[in-house]
Design a protein around this motif. Structure first.
Motif, PDB file in Angstrom:
ATOM      1  N   GLU A 182     -15.659 -35.011  27.738  1.00  0.00           N
ATOM      2  CA  GLU A 182     -16.732 -34.175  27.205  1.00  0.00           C
ATOM      3  C   GLU A 182     -18.077 -34.877  27.309  1.00  0.00           C
ATOM      4  O   GLU A 182     -18.167 -36.102  27.228  1.00  0.00           O
ATOM      5  CB  GLU A 182     -16.455 -33.841  25.731  1.00  0.00           C
ATOM      6  CG  GLU A 182     -15.179 -33.026  25.521  1.00  0.00           C
ATOM      7  CD  GLU A 182     -14.899 -32.789  24.043  1.00  0.00           C
ATOM      8  OE1 GLU A 182     -15.551 -33.451  23.192  1.00  0.00           O
ATOM      9  OE2 GLU A 182     -14.033 -31.944  23.729  1.00  0.00           O
ATOM     10  N   VAL A 183     -19.116 -34.056  27.499  1.00  0.00           N
ATOM     11  CA  VAL A 183     -20.495 -34.541  27.522  1.00  0.00           C
ATOM     12  C   VAL A 183     -21.270 -33.782  26.452  1.00  0.00           C
ATOM     13  O   VAL A 183     -21.322 -32.547  26.469  1.00  0.00           O
ATOM     14  CB  VAL A 183     -21.152 -34.335  28.903  1.00  0.00           C
ATOM     15  CG1 VAL A 183     -22.615 -34.779  28.867  1.00  0.00           C
ATOM     16  CG2 VAL A 183     -20.394 -35.086  29.990  1.00  0.00           C
ATOM     17  N   TRP A 184     -21.864 -34.535  25.507  1.00  0.00           N
ATOM     18  CA  TRP A 184     -22.653 -33.944  24.435  1.00  0.00           C
ATOM     19  C   TRP A 184     -24.108 -34.358  24.623  1.00  0.00           C
ATOM     20  O   TRP A 184     -24.408 -35.545  24.794  1.00  0.00           O
ATOM     21  CB  TRP A 184     -22.157 -34.417  23.066  1.00  0.00           C
ATOM     22  CG  TRP A 184     -20.757 -33.984  22.746  1.00  0.00           C
ATOM     23  CD1 TRP A 184     -19.603 -34.468  23.275  1.00  0.00           C
ATOM     24  CD2 TRP A 184     -20.374 -32.965  21.819  1.00  0.00           C
ATOM     25  NE1 TRP A 184     -18.511 -33.824  22.742  1.00  0.00           N
ATOM     26  CE2 TRP A 184     -18.956 -32.898  21.830  1.00  0.00           C
ATOM     27  CE3 TRP A 184     -21.082 -32.118  20.963  1.00  0.00           C
ATOM     28  CZ2 TRP A 184     -18.240 -32.018  21.045  1.00  0.00           C
ATOM     29  CZ3 TRP A 184     -20.380 -31.240  20.160  1.00  0.00           C
ATOM     30  CH2 TRP A 184     -18.972 -31.188  20.209  1.00  0.00           C
ATOM     31  N   ILE A 185     -25.004 -33.384  24.605  1.00  0.00           N
ATOM     32  CA  ILE A 185     -26.435 -33.659  24.756  1.00  0.00           C
ATOM     33  C   ILE A 185     -27.177 -33.064  23.563  1.00  0.00           C
ATOM     34  O   ILE A 185     -27.061 -31.868  23.289  1.00  0.00           O
ATOM     35  CB  ILE A 185     -26.973 -33.079  26.081  1.00  0.00           C
ATOM     36  CG1 ILE A 185     -26.270 -33.763  27.265  1.00  0.00           C
ATOM     37  CG2 ILE A 185     -28.489 -33.270  26.175  1.00  0.00           C
ATOM     38  CD1 ILE A 185     -26.624 -33.194  28.614  1.00  0.00           C
ATOM     39  N   ARG A 186     -27.878 -33.944  22.837  1.00  0.00           N
ATOM     40  CA  ARG A 186     -28.597 -33.540  21.621  1.00  0.00           C
ATOM     41  C   ARG A 186     -27.672 -32.819  20.631  1.00  0.00           C
ATOM     42  O   ARG A 186     -28.046 -31.811  20.038  1.00  0.00           O
ATOM     43  CB  ARG A 186     -29.821 -32.677  21.958  1.00  0.00           C
ATOM     44  CG  ARG A 186     -30.870 -33.402  22.804  1.00  0.00           C
ATOM     45  CD  ARG A 186     -32.087 -32.526  23.046  1.00  0.00           C
ATOM     46  NE  ARG A 186     -31.722 -31.297  23.727  1.00  0.00           N
ATOM     47  CZ  ARG A 186     -31.568 -31.173  25.040  1.00  0.00           C
ATOM     48  NH1 ARG A 186     -31.770 -32.226  25.823  1.00  0.00           N
ATOM     49  NH2 ARG A 186     -31.226 -30.023  25.577  1.00  0.00           N
ATOM     50  N   GLY A 187     -26.441 -33.326  20.526  1.00  0.00           N
ATOM     51  CA  GLY A 187     -25.494 -32.778  19.571  1.00  0.00           C
ATOM     52  C   GLY A 187     -24.767 -31.533  20.013  1.00  0.00           C
ATOM     53  O   GLY A 187     -23.946 -30.983  19.274  1.00  0.00           O
ATOM     54  N   GLU A 188     -25.026 -31.086  21.251  1.00  0.00           N
ATOM     55  CA  GLU A 188     -24.396 -29.859  21.760  1.00  0.00           C
ATOM     56  C   GLU A 188     -23.495 -30.202  22.940  1.00  0.00           C
ATOM     57  O   GLU A 188     -23.902 -30.896  23.878  1.00  0.00           O
ATOM     58  CB  GLU A 188     -25.465 -28.865  22.192  1.00  0.00           C
ATOM     59  CG  GLU A 188     -24.910 -27.554  22.734  1.00  0.00           C
ATOM     60  CD  GLU A 188     -26.014 -26.620  23.226  1.00  0.00           C
ATOM     61  OE1 GLU A 188     -25.674 -25.610  23.863  1.00  0.00           O
ATOM     62  OE2 GLU A 188     -27.199 -26.911  22.969  1.00  0.00           O
ATOM     63  N   LYS A 189     -22.270 -29.696  22.906  1.00  0.00           N
ATOM     64  CA  LYS A 189     -21.346 -29.911  24.013  1.00  0.00           C
ATOM     65  C   LYS A 189     -21.820 -29.117  25.227  1.00  0.00           C
ATOM     66  O   LYS A 189     -22.082 -27.919  25.139  1.00  0.00           O
ATOM     67  CB  LYS A 189     -19.938 -29.469  23.610  1.00  0.00           C
ATOM     68  CG  LYS A 189     -18.865 -29.756  24.648  1.00  0.00           C
ATOM     69  CD  LYS A 189     -17.499 -29.341  24.128  1.00  0.00           C
ATOM     70  CE  LYS A 189     -16.422 -29.522  25.161  1.00  0.00           C
ATOM     71  NZ  LYS A 189     -15.088 -29.088  24.665  1.00  0.00           N
ATOM     72  N   ARG A 190     -21.944 -29.794  26.379  1.00  0.00           N
ATOM     73  CA  ARG A 190     -22.463 -29.138  27.584  1.00  0.00           C
ATOM     74  C   ARG A 190     -21.464 -29.235  28.734  1.00  0.00           C
ATOM     75  O   ARG A 190     -20.788 -30.256  28.917  1.00  0.00           O
ATOM     76  CB  ARG A 190     -23.784 -29.779  28.020  1.00  0.00           C
ATOM     77  CG  ARG A 190     -24.875 -29.760  26.982  1.00  0.00           C
ATOM     78  CD  ARG A 190     -25.317 -28.346  26.614  1.00  0.00           C
ATOM     79  NE  ARG A 190     -25.917 -27.643  27.723  1.00  0.00           N
ATOM     80  CZ  ARG A 190     -27.221 -27.327  27.794  1.00  0.00           C
ATOM     81  NH1 ARG A 190     -28.048 -27.685  26.804  1.00  0.00           N
ATOM     82  NH2 ARG A 190     -27.702 -26.661  28.803  1.00  0.00           N
TER      83      ARG A 190
END
Length: 397
Positions: free
Chosen positions: A211-219
């Protein structure tokens, strides 16, 4: 190429070609299948292949242009041993490099060029490194490569969180975080998976799991468009083949990532485009006659700054730089290090992948060490006193 062994019938002797290629690679201490397509190899192996090709000719003068730019320390040592053997055989060598320690170690005389003109020629024994650098840049270089501890926000959600990421055979179960204002350095030997990790995070190579999370959101990062939409930018390791359209202008290369923002109906607002391009030329100190000059006519350092400008134009939150100082002079390196620091100081996250350990140590707040596609060590910058200690950490895993 052009020196292939032939059969009695005048045809290329494939078996003899493979044997000869193996012999040449063995001289460089490179364990590589000669029949591997070059496009499947990393940039470092391209460099070694070029050197092996040069050795295939019965040459009396060998010109090496940045031969160690993508090589590890061990591979560089093997190259230096080879250069010593070639000198003993009476081969004259012109060694072009921006790495001053290498120049002073293996060269007998130094010639400095600046802005296309001769600046200095003298025996190495008569010169100091500071004198040579002053002739290269025309002035004294500041303390750009001295590390200074930087404060950054360690609270709250990380800007980027990577959890058990696997992509192909070169990236396996990788996890790490990057905070706002932090510069994360990634070290490792050639083939350790550093570049492949960057490519996966930017959507060039498919992510198999994790998983990749950017600014707290899973993308979901399935392609570069997804990465750009999420605020991720990548400065690739080879600017000439991956970062620039060399026949296009400085302006066109800088603006290519933001053309949609410059549209007025079906047309592009040239006036606004010119303004933005000139703004980046000034901000990054890109040396060019004008923004309409072909990028391929500029120096390596200025080309690299164009690639950086292209990605800064999208105003990313996460900037990944793969070998950002490769093949550029000491002056341009100083400027690129400054650009990286200023970007991080603005509250953005930075990942720097580099074989240039001096630069990596100069900019990094933390370091990951990769080996065979995995993160084997995570180090605070304070734990590493010098280049030798980082090299030891890389090689002793």
């Amino acid at each position: 190429m052009n020196s292939e062994p032939k059969t009695k019938l005048g045809l290329i002797d494939d078996a003899a070609c493979v044997r000869r290629a193996k012999e040449l690679l063995a001289e460089l201490n490179v364990d590589l299948d000669p029949e591997t397509p070059v496009e499947q190899l990393g940039v470092g192996y391209w460099q070694l292949t070029e050197i092996a090709k040069a050795l295939s000719y019965d040459t009396s003068i060998l010109i090496m242009d940045e031969p160690t730019s993508s090589l590890t320390k061990n591979e560089t040592e093997f190259l230096f041993e080879l250069i010593a053997k070639l000198k003993q055989r009476g081969i004259a060598i012109i060694y072009i490099s921006h790495r001053m320690d290498e120049i002073f170690r293996i060269c007998d005389r130094i010639t400095v060029m600046r802005d296309g003109r001769h600046s200095l020629t003298d025996d190495c024994a008569n010169l100091t490194m500071d004198t040579v650098i002053e002739h290269i840049v025309g002035s004294q270089v500041g303390e750009a490569f001295e590390w200074v501890e930087r404060p950054y926000d360690t609270s709250g959600e990380p800007v980027l969180k990577v959890d058990r990421l696997t992509a192909g055979t070169k990236v396996r179960n990788v996890s790490f975080e990057v905070r706002r204002g932090e510069i994360l350095g990634i070290a490792g030997l050639m083939g350790s998976g550093r570049t492949e990790l960057a490519r996966a995070l930017f959507g060039i190579d498919p992510i198999d799991s994790g998983e990749v999370w950017i600014r707290g959101e899973k993308r979901k990062i399935r392609n570069p468009s997804d990465a750009m939409a999420a605020g991720v930018a990548l400065v690739p390791e080879d600017r000439r083949t991956q970062g620039l359209v060399l026949d296009h202008s400085v302006k066109d290369n800088i603006l290519v990532t933001i053309l949609s923002k410059l549209r007025k109906g079906v047309f592009v607002d040239d006036r606004e485009g010119n303004r933005r391009a000139e703004q980046f030329v000034r901000k990054l100190s890109i040396k060019t006659d004008n923004i309409f000059k072909k990028s391929g006519l500029l120096s390596g350092g200025n080309q690299q700054k164009i690639v950086i400008a292209k990605w800064l134009a999208i105003e990313p939150d996460i900037l990944i730089l793969d070998e950002p100082t490769i093949g550029v002079d000491i002056g341009a390196k100083t400027e690129i290090v400054k650009i990286i620091r200023e970007f991080a100081d603005s509250g953005k996250a930075v990942i720097v992948i580099s074989s240039e350990l001096v630069e990596l140590l100069a900019v990094s707040d933390r370091l990951l060490v990769m080996h065979q596609g995995e993160v084997r060590k995570q180090l605070r910058r304070q734990q590493i006193r010098n280049e030798e200690e980082l090299q030891h950490a890389i090689q002793n895993i």
